[in-house]
Write a protein that holds these residues in place. Structure first.
Motif, PDB file in Angstrom:
ATOM      1  N   UNK A   1     -55.781  33.467 -63.833  1.00 57.21           N
ATOM      2  CA  UNK A   1     -54.320  33.545 -63.982  1.00 57.21           C
ATOM      3  C   UNK A   1     -53.671  34.043 -62.688  1.00 57.21           C
TER       4      UNK A   1
ATOM      5  N   UNK B   1     -51.070  31.916 -60.670  1.00 56.58           N
ATOM      6  CA  UNK B   1     -49.778  32.545 -60.471  1.00 56.58           C
ATOM      7  C   UNK B   1     -49.423  32.576 -58.990  1.00 56.58           C
TER       8      UNK B   1
ATOM      9  N   UNK C   1     -45.658  37.940 -64.818  1.00 50.55           N
ATOM     10  CA  UNK C   1     -45.123  36.609 -65.124  1.00 50.55           C
ATOM     11  C   UNK C   1     -43.600  36.577 -65.333  1.00 50.55           C
TER      12      UNK C   1
ATOM     13  N   UNK D   1     -49.389  39.036 -57.512  1.00 51.17           N
ATOM     14  CA  UNK D   1     -50.599  38.255 -57.821  1.00 51.17           C
ATOM     15  C   UNK D   1     -51.666  38.502 -56.753  1.00 51.17           C
TER      16      UNK D   1
ATOM     17  N   UNK E   1     -41.228  35.600 -62.582  1.00 51.04           N
ATOM     18  CA  UNK E   1     -41.056  34.185 -62.227  1.00 51.04           C
ATOM     19  C   UNK E   1     -39.800  33.627 -62.875  1.00 51.04           C
TER      20      UNK E   1
ATOM     21  N   UNK F   1     -48.522  29.038 -57.978  1.00 54.90           N
ATOM     22  CA  UNK F   1     -47.202  28.642 -58.501  1.00 54.90           C
ATOM     23  C   UNK F   1     -46.064  29.347 -57.761  1.00 54.90           C
TER      24      UNK F   1
ATOM     25  N   UNK G   1     -47.298  26.097 -65.783  1.00 56.84           N
ATOM     26  CA  UNK G   1     -46.707  27.359 -65.341  1.00 56.84           C
ATOM     27  C   UNK G   1     -47.653  28.522 -65.625  1.00 56.84           C
ATOM     28  N   UNK G   2     -47.440  29.590 -64.867  1.00 55.57           N
ATOM     29  CA  UNK G   2     -48.280  30.776 -65.054  1.00 55.57           C
ATOM     30  C   UNK G   2     -48.116  31.325 -66.458  1.00 55.57           C
ATOM     31  N   UNK G   3     -46.889  31.237 -66.950  1.00 54.53           N
ATOM     32  CA  UNK G   3     -46.601  31.701 -68.298  1.00 54.53           C
ATOM     33  C   UNK G   3     -47.496  31.013 -69.321  1.00 54.53           C
TER      34      UNK G   3
ATOM     35  N   UNK H   1     -51.116  32.411 -68.904  1.00 52.27           N
ATOM     36  CA  UNK H   1     -51.289  33.746 -69.465  1.00 52.27           C
ATOM     37  C   UNK H   1     -51.056  33.715 -70.969  1.00 52.27           C
TER      38      UNK H   1
END
Lengths: 335, 135
Positions: A222, A226, A195, A210, A198, A229, B35-37, B40
């Motif tokens: 996730x 991911x 992450x 990913x 990003x 995104x 967002x991926x953040x 997670x």
């Protein structure tokens, strides 16, 4: 206090070494990654040197000198662990901190992955912190092989290594080319390690990571989000749509999956399906998350504004193999 | 830290504006992509508040690194590459963290100590030291 504890601990116990040597038949032959380059360290610069060795193996052509301004902390005459990880990210690589076990470390080396370690070569009350790179081992001899300091091939007894490594709290890191997973990687820690790429806009490397994660953990929500995104950030909207679709299909209870899918659908001009997806997100978690309601309102506004039948629409035929059910493949065109 | 506290209030307004600009990075270009953040991290409700706190902390860490000899040209990029958790950890215990540096200067000391520990059978470094049988 910690110093005293560590001192008490270092004199006696080497539980991991004993465990590994008792199981030495797992690796009857010596392992050595001879192709890992060696940079002898300049004064206080074992951090940049060790990091450069790993990055070279991970496909980044960078020298210790170039890494000094990225990791070296002058007043401490050394480099912090956090900055070592951060510097790897700056090169678009995923630094993965291993679980603190000798077995894990050996597994990675046996898989061809050199391992960065933090050692305290001194004693707990007189610490000498040092980074080295594990490049091999010989269990029948009870030895570990390191690139360390000025020595390209520092052979150390496993027991001694364990003591110095334990004083560094068993810190070990692998840094690999994008899309290659550490042998011992676990799902959540690995994704948490991807992450931060990003944030630095290393979208290409993030999406490759990913994708690799999805190959090993095909159900990971996730990783799917991911992937979506990171494709989206690169302007690859169809690829993003496929990833979000897969996420929404395999995790129908994920509001985030439906929300992000709705966004991409809307941008591709498929406002009707976008509305459905946005509505689903609102039904799932709209009361908790105002952003889902925002997405829905946004799409409905666009629906109201667009003249019926005149919406430009890009369709994204899914490549074969993405979904099992056969779908009516539409051609990518703009009506 | 004390002077930082005094400055925090006026500075935070400027920073909040900065956060809003920053939060545009990545997929959140439109109203609200998740967002991926956030996925997670899985703590969406606290995201906005912690973002402001994190940004203030980042400034703190930048100052800390500068005052420890990192050139101002390098500080920004170094802190940018850290996660919020890492920034927080640095802000609170930078000086207790190990900094891997030079093993060379200490070799004489280590040599003497390890010579002794070798003879005690606690370590096994020097072939010329008679070691008790082990393993």
């Amino acid at each position: 206090m910690f110093a005293l504890l560590a001192l008490a601990g270092c004199a006696s116990s080497i539980p991991q070494t004993e465990r590994v040597l008792a199981d030495a038949h797992a690796y009857p032959k010596p392992v050595e990654l001879a192709t890992v380059p060696f940079y002898p360290q300049e004064a206080y610069q074992c951090g940049p040197a060790a990091l450069a060795m790993l990055l070279q193996v991970a496909g980044v052509d960078i020298s210790p000198e170039q890494l000094v301004p990225q990791v070296y902390l002058p007043s401490r005459e050394g480099s912090l662990q956090i900055e070592m990880l951060a510097a790897a990210r700056r090169q678009g690589r995923v630094p993965y901190v291993l679980s603190p076990h000798l077995e894990t470390l050996l597994t990675e080396v046996a898989s061809g992955h050199p391992v960065l370690v933090l050692q305290n070569l001194g004693l707990s009350w007189y610490p000498k912190w040092h980074y080295a790179v594990v490049v091999g081992f010989n269990l029948p001899q009870g030895e570990l092989i390191l690139r360390s300091g000025l020595e390209a091939r520092h052979v150390v007894p496993l027991a001694t290594f364990e003591r110095t490594w334990a004083r560094g709290r068993h810190w070990a890191v692998v840094i690999l080319p994008p899309g290659r997973l550490p042998q011992t990687a676990e799902e959540t820690p690995y994704l948490a390690a991807v992450v931060p790429l990003e944030r630095l806009k290393h979208w290409r490397e993030a999406s490759q990571s990913y994708e690799a994660a999805l190959k090993r953990w095909p159900k990971s929500l996730a990783a799917m989000l991911g992937l979506g995104n990171s494709h989206y950030a690169q302007g690859e909207k169809c690829e993003a749509l496929w990833a979000f679709r897969r996420a929404a299909r395999e995790h129908p209870g994920s509001a985030a999956a439906h929300n992000n899918m709705a966004h991409v659908m809307a941008e591709l001009g498929d406002l009707h399906n976008a509305e459905k997806a946005a509505l689903r997100a609102v039904e799932l978690e709209g009361d908790k998350q105002p952003i889902y309601r925002q997405t829905l309102d946004d799409i409905r506004r666009q629906l109201a504004e667009s003249a019926p039948g005149k919406t430009p629409r890009v369709s994204c035929p899914e490549p074969a193999g993405i979904r099992r059910k056969s779908v009516a493949h539409r051609r990518a065109d703009i009506r | 830290m004390q002077s930082f506290r005094r400055l925090a209030k006026p500075v935070s307004y400027a920073l909040i504006t900065g956060v809003l600009a920053l939060s545009l990075h990545g997929p959140a270009a439109r109203a609200a992509m998740v967002s991926t953040d956030q996925i997670v991290g899985a703590q969406q409700s606290q995201q906005d508040r912690s973002k402001v706190v994190a940004l203030l902390t980042r400034e703190d860490v930048k100052t800390a690194l500068s005052s420890r000899g990192v050139s101002t040209a390098d500080v920004q990029a170094r802190v940018d590459a850290m996660t919020d958790q890492e920034v927080h950890a640095l802000a609170t215990k930078l000086d207790q963290m190990p900094a891997g540096g030079d093993a060379l200067g200490v070799l004489v000391l280590v040599f003497i100590i390890l010579l002794i520990t070798d003879a005690m059978g606690i370590t096994d470094i020097f072939p010329f030291v008679k070691k008790p049988a082990r393993r």
